[in-house]
Design a protein around this motif. Sequence first.
Motif, mmCIF file in Angstrom:
data_model
loop_
_atom_site.group_PDB
_atom_site.id
_atom_site.type_symbol
_atom_site.label_atom_id
_atom_site.label_comp_id
_atom_site.label_asym_id
_atom_site.label_seq_id
_atom_site.Cartn_x
_atom_site.Cartn_y
_atom_site.Cartn_z
ATOM 1 N N MET A 118 18.564 2.586 17.295
ATOM 2 C CA MET A 118 19.944 3.021 17.085
ATOM 3 C C MET A 118 20.030 4.524 17.299
ATOM 4 O O MET A 118 19.193 5.285 16.810
ATOM 5 C CB MET A 118 20.381 2.704 15.643
ATOM 6 C CG MET A 118 21.690 3.379 15.225
ATOM 7 S SD MET A 118 22.026 3.190 13.444
ATOM 8 C CE MET A 118 20.763 4.262 12.707
ATOM 9 N N ALA A 119 21.054 4.947 18.026
ATOM 10 C CA ALA A 119 21.383 6.362 18.119
ATOM 11 C C ALA A 119 22.530 6.594 17.145
ATOM 12 O O ALA A 119 23.667 6.190 17.408
ATOM 13 C CB ALA A 119 21.786 6.739 19.535
ATOM 14 N N GLY A 120 22.235 7.196 16.010
ATOM 15 C CA GLY A 120 23.251 7.322 14.971
ATOM 16 C C GLY A 120 23.062 8.539 14.105
ATOM 17 O O GLY A 120 22.140 9.343 14.300
ATOM 18 N N SER A 121 23.922 8.654 13.124
ATOM 19 C CA SER A 121 23.889 9.783 12.202
ATOM 20 C C SER A 121 22.937 9.480 11.041
ATOM 21 O O SER A 121 22.553 8.326 10.814
ATOM 22 C CB SER A 121 25.294 10.029 11.643
ATOM 23 O OG SER A 121 25.672 8.944 10.790
ATOM 24 N N PRO A 122 22.547 10.492 10.268
ATOM 25 C CA PRO A 122 21.707 10.242 9.099
ATOM 26 C C PRO A 122 22.317 9.241 8.120
ATOM 27 O O PRO A 122 21.581 8.484 7.475
ATOM 28 C CB PRO A 122 21.576 11.643 8.473
ATOM 29 C CG PRO A 122 21.651 12.567 9.644
ATOM 30 C CD PRO A 122 22.690 11.945 10.536
ATOM 31 N N ASP A 123 23.635 9.221 7.989
ATOM 32 C CA ASP A 123 24.290 8.266 7.094
ATOM 33 C C ASP A 123 23.902 6.843 7.463
ATOM 34 O O ASP A 123 23.581 6.014 6.600
ATOM 35 C CB ASP A 123 25.816 8.392 7.183
ATOM 36 C CG ASP A 123 26.323 9.806 7.046
ATOM 37 O OD1 ASP A 123 25.887 10.663 7.843
ATOM 38 O OD2 ASP A 123 27.171 10.064 6.177
ATOM 39 N N TRP A 124 23.940 6.530 8.748
ATOM 40 C CA TRP A 124 23.663 5.166 9.208
ATOM 41 C C TRP A 124 22.182 4.825 9.080
ATOM 42 O O TRP A 124 21.833 3.672 8.861
ATOM 43 C CB TRP A 124 24.134 4.990 10.639
ATOM 44 C CG TRP A 124 25.630 5.095 10.778
ATOM 45 C CD1 TRP A 124 26.562 4.853 9.805
ATOM 46 C CD2 TRP A 124 26.351 5.466 11.950
ATOM 47 N NE1 TRP A 124 27.828 5.044 10.299
ATOM 48 C CE2 TRP A 124 27.729 5.421 11.617
ATOM 49 C CE3 TRP A 124 25.979 5.822 13.240
ATOM 50 C CZ2 TRP A 124 28.726 5.724 12.532
ATOM 51 C CZ3 TRP A 124 26.970 6.132 14.159
ATOM 52 C CH2 TRP A 124 28.324 6.077 13.808
ATOM 53 N N VAL A 125 21.320 5.817 9.242
ATOM 54 C CA VAL A 125 19.888 5.578 9.051
ATOM 55 C C VAL A 125 19.626 5.095 7.627
ATOM 56 O O VAL A 125 18.925 4.103 7.401
ATOM 57 C CB VAL A 125 19.076 6.857 9.345
ATOM 58 C CG1 VAL A 125 17.616 6.678 8.907
ATOM 59 C CG2 VAL A 125 19.141 7.203 10.836
ATOM 60 N N VAL A 126 20.209 5.772 6.662
ATOM 61 C CA VAL A 126 20.016 5.393 5.260
ATOM 62 C C VAL A 126 20.661 4.038 4.981
ATOM 63 O O VAL A 126 20.115 3.227 4.222
ATOM 64 C CB VAL A 126 20.566 6.483 4.322
ATOM 65 C CG1 VAL A 126 20.503 6.043 2.858
ATOM 66 C CG2 VAL A 126 19.765 7.773 4.506
ATOM 67 N N ASN A 127 21.814 3.760 5.595
ATOM 68 C CA ASN A 127 22.449 2.447 5.414
ATOM 69 C C ASN A 127 21.521 1.316 5.864
ATOM 70 O O ASN A 127 21.385 0.295 5.181
ATOM 71 C CB ASN A 127 23.752 2.379 6.204
ATOM 72 C CG ASN A 127 24.884 3.152 5.556
ATOM 73 O OD1 ASN A 127 24.789 3.569 4.409
ATOM 74 N ND2 ASN A 127 25.964 3.351 6.294
ATOM 75 N N ALA A 128 20.893 1.483 7.028
ATOM 76 C CA ALA A 128 19.992 0.452 7.551
ATOM 77 C C ALA A 128 18.764 0.295 6.659
ATOM 78 O O ALA A 128 18.298 -0.821 6.406
ATOM 79 C CB ALA A 128 19.585 0.783 8.983
ATOM 80 N N GLN A 129 18.246 1.411 6.171
ATOM 81 C CA GLN A 129 17.091 1.345 5.279
ATOM 82 C C GLN A 129 17.462 0.665 3.963
ATOM 83 O O GLN A 129 16.694 -0.143 3.433
ATOM 84 C CB GLN A 129 16.560 2.761 5.010
ATOM 85 C CG GLN A 129 15.912 3.414 6.221
ATOM 86 C CD GLN A 129 15.536 4.856 5.974
ATOM 87 O OE1 GLN A 129 16.234 5.595 5.268
ATOM 88 N NE2 GLN A 129 14.432 5.297 6.553
ATOM 89 N N GLU A 130 18.640 0.970 3.458
ATOM 90 C CA GLU A 130 19.105 0.376 2.216
ATOM 91 C C GLU A 130 19.275 -1.141 2.364
ATOM 92 O O GLU A 130 19.110 -1.891 1.390
ATOM 93 C CB GLU A 130 20.426 1.021 1.791
ATOM 94 C CG GLU A 130 20.894 0.652 0.394
ATOM 95 C CD GLU A 130 22.190 1.359 0.019
ATOM 96 O OE1 GLU A 130 22.255 1.926 -1.080
ATOM 97 O OE2 GLU A 130 23.130 1.335 0.838
ATOM 98 N N ALA A 131 19.582 -1.587 3.579
ATOM 99 C CA ALA A 131 19.734 -3.016 3.847
ATOM 100 C C ALA A 131 18.387 -3.725 3.980
ATOM 101 O O ALA A 131 18.348 -4.943 4.176
ATOM 102 C CB ALA A 131 20.561 -3.226 5.113
#
Length: 329
Positions: free
Chosen positions: A183-196
């Motif tokens: 994924m090419a994304g922002s830090p917010d989305w990185v943490v969202n994916a990890q949280e999932a």
Amino acid sequence: MKRLIRWCFSVLLISPVLLPVARADLQEVTFLMPAPPNLPGFAPWIIAQQKGYYAQLGLRVNWVTAKGGVDVAKQVGAGNALFGAASGDVPIIVRANGVPVRNVAVLGTHGYTLLATDAAQHIGSIEQLRGKTITVMSYSDSLYYALLASLRKASVDKSEVNIQAAGPAGVWQLLADGKADAMAGSPDWVVNAQEAGRALQLIPQAQMFDGMAQSILASDEAIAQHPELVQKMVEGTLMGLRDILQDPAQAAKTFVAAVPAYQGKEGKVEQILALYTQYVYGQQERLGEIQPERVAQSVRFFSEEGIVKSTLPVDEYFTNRFIGTLPAR
């Protein structure tokens, strides 16, 4: 200043406590955000408002949501707002088309695009993405352009990867669900994916195209006719950024106090702010300062890719006249 075109925007109130108490001596200004401003990625602005920095400088800021960074630039250029937030690359895209906006501050030393991969696949380089599926939010935003530039830097043609535009939720959900490899994304989305529940690995920053961070945009007219307001907006926002750099844990608490939806999620916010601090905000000698060589690099890329048909002298895209000497630490 022109009246806001109501159907173009929606005003998003973050929290009643976020807005300073109205006083007769506060100058009311409108600031356009490219997305709803209740996201940790907009923490410098949210924290500055929550801690009263804008009010101390004599501003009452009304946050209004536009339809992405390019729309922010167009509406600021048309006089529908004095200021807006966007990627620092946006003036390069729009200014040659007659939209008179430029960066007056940039919030970091690096672009905010992170290239996250499924850790189980042990992808450690951009070259290893050949044949893989990469998600982006859309094919017309700065995250996508940063991905293209990073592929080019690694001599990987975009035809060698499968790039999917998945929207602001799907961009990380597909990766979290194992339906995409990166994924090419922002830090917010990185943490969202990890949280999932998906373990991720980040492509080293040295391999990425070093684009520009989020910026504060102002029109040529605002800079010429209202320089004192531009100065105050820049100064107040950079004070919010300084607070994050000095104490991310406390900054996370301040953010949560302003955005009730994150109550009980201080740890998540702190994790996101830590990624921004490490990968985006970096070590500016003077907070907010725009480096001409970084702008020139982006101009070359957008021109070579045919994203812009014509370019202007580098100093047409920004000004550092409103950057003071606020230290990062």
